[in-house]
Design a protein around this motif. Structure first.
Motif, PDB file in Angstrom:
ATOM      1  N   PRO A  56       0.693  -1.125   0.272  1.00 28.42           N
ATOM      2  CA  PRO A  56      -0.177   0.087   0.074  1.00 28.42           C
ATOM      3  C   PRO A  56       0.751   1.397   0.054  1.00 28.42           C
ATOM      4  N   VAL A  57       2.185   1.149   0.544  1.00 23.99           N
ATOM      5  CA  VAL A  57       2.930   2.443   0.544  1.00 23.99           C
ATOM      6  C   VAL A  57       3.671   2.494  -0.788  1.00 23.99           C
ATOM      7  N   VAL A  58       3.927   1.570  -1.474  1.00 25.35           N
ATOM      8  CA  VAL A  58       4.689   1.749  -2.747  1.00 25.35           C
ATOM      9  C   VAL A  58       3.524   2.071  -3.740  1.00 25.35           C
ATOM     10  N   ALA A  59       2.352   1.759  -3.789  1.00 27.57           N
ATOM     11  CA  ALA A  59       1.202   1.922  -4.558  1.00 27.57           C
ATOM     12  C   ALA A  59       0.848   3.491  -4.552  1.00 27.57           C
ATOM     13  N   ARG A  60       1.165   4.020  -3.396  1.00 27.96           N
ATOM     14  CA  ARG A  60       0.929   5.688  -3.424  1.00 27.96           C
ATOM     15  C   ARG A  60       2.066   6.475  -3.872  1.00 27.96           C
ATOM     16  N   ILE A  61       3.304   5.657  -3.906  1.00 24.74           N
ATOM     17  CA  ILE A  61       4.379   6.706  -4.502  1.00 24.74           C
ATOM     18  C   ILE A  61       4.393   6.670  -6.067  1.00 24.74           C
ATOM     19  N   PRO A  62       4.949   7.892  -6.655  1.00 21.00           N
ATOM     20  CA  PRO A  62       4.728   7.964  -7.974  1.00 21.00           C
ATOM     21  C   PRO A  62       5.789   7.487  -8.648  1.00 21.00           C
ATOM     22  N   PHE A  76      11.399  11.275  -4.913  1.00 21.29           N
ATOM     23  CA  PHE A  76      10.392  10.947  -3.518  1.00 21.29           C
ATOM     24  C   PHE A  76      10.778  12.093  -2.718  1.00 21.29           C
ATOM     25  N   ALA A  77      11.808  12.863  -2.389  1.00 18.71           N
ATOM     26  CA  ALA A  77      11.755  14.009  -1.592  1.00 18.71           C
ATOM     27  C   ALA A  77      10.312  14.967  -1.792  1.00 18.71           C
ATOM     28  N   LYS A  78      10.534  15.413  -3.105  1.00 15.71           N
ATOM     29  CA  LYS A  78       9.553  16.412  -3.533  1.00 15.71           C
ATOM     30  C   LYS A  78       8.195  15.768  -3.041  1.00 15.71           C
ATOM     31  N   PHE A  79       7.916  14.525  -3.517  1.00 14.20           N
ATOM     32  CA  PHE A  79       6.699  13.945  -3.154  1.00 14.20           C
ATOM     33  C   PHE A  79       6.367  13.719  -1.534  1.00 14.20           C
ATOM     34  N   PHE A  80       7.473  13.546  -0.953  1.00 13.56           N
ATOM     35  CA  PHE A  80       7.087  13.467   0.601  1.00 13.56           C
ATOM     36  C   PHE A  80       6.884  14.779   1.121  1.00 13.56           C
ATOM     37  N   ILE A  81       7.445  16.110   0.551  1.00 17.31           N
ATOM     38  CA  ILE A  81       6.940  17.273   1.143  1.00 17.31           C
ATOM     39  C   ILE A  81       5.407  17.720   0.619  1.00 17.31           C
ATOM     40  N   GLU A  82       5.293  17.227  -0.550  1.00 19.11           N
ATOM     41  CA  GLU A  82       3.748  17.352  -1.073  1.00 19.11           C
ATOM     42  C   GLU A  82       2.844  16.732  -0.178  1.00 19.11           C
TER      43      GLU A  82
END
Length: 198
Positions: A56-62, A76-82
């Motif tokens: 479920p975690v990987v599924a949410r990561i672009p 990933f860093a940009k995604f996390f802050i978003e």
């Protein structure tokens, strides 16, 4: 004006936001077995397809943020802050589930803030942080911890209640950077966040 240490980019909120969180749900994508109906002919047994479980975690990561590369680390860093900002917009701490290690203090406080919003029925009216660029601070192949900077600026956004009524607003900040320490083990996770004023 410096922002509170527990919530580096939610200036203007009361210091009473000391809160708590919970875990993500697991998602299973199983292929259903075909249904057979009785007939005069002998039916062939249905073929079985093994169930496919998606993390479920990987599924949410672009997709771009999943690779164990410098480009993947920056994405990933940009995604996390978003996701942090989105957790404040949605009032949903589960948007951060699985994206950081248990002892990342800033990450825990981000999640506590989202939990506080959830419990009070409050949220940001929109994203408060605008990413201008990402860059690698340190990416050594023999060191599992990589450092990525996400630089940008904060805009003033309203904090609203369930009815959309404005309660207060965040403060704008023209030059702010989040330096994330991240590690890769099946997917990237954040182990620390340092906030810098540029």
């Amino acid at each position: 004006m410096r922002t509170p240490s527990f919530m580096p980019y939610a200036a203007g909120l009361a210091a009473a936001l000391i809160l708590s969180g919970c875990a993500a749900e697991e998602v299973s994508l199983a292929v259903p077995t075909p249904v057979t109906t009785p007939s005069s002919r002998t039916a062939e047994p249905p073929s079985t397809t093994p169930a496919t479980t998606v993390d479920p975690v990987v599924a949410r990561i672009p997709q771009a943020a999943r690779a164990d590369t410098q480009e993947g680390a920056e994405a990933f860093a940009k995604f996390f802050i978003e996701q942090v900002t989105d957790s404040f917009v949605e009032g949903d701490p589960d948007l951060l589930s699985g994206l950081f290690v248990d002892d990342c203090k800033t990450c825990i406080n981000f999640r506590k803030t989202a939990s506080y919003f959830e419990s009070k029925g409050q949220h940001y009216a929109k994203r408060s942080f605008v990413t201008e660029h990402t860059s690698i601070r340190r990416f050594l192949h023999d060191d599992p911890v990589k450092f990525v900077e996400v630089a940008g600026h904060e805009i003033e956004v309203d904090i609203v209640d369930r009815t959309g009524a404005r309660l207060e607003s965040t403060k704008p900040n023209d030059n702010i950077s989040f330096v994330l320490a991240i590690e890769f083990d099946e997917h990237w996770t954040v182990s620390a966040v340092h906030v810098e004023q540029r």
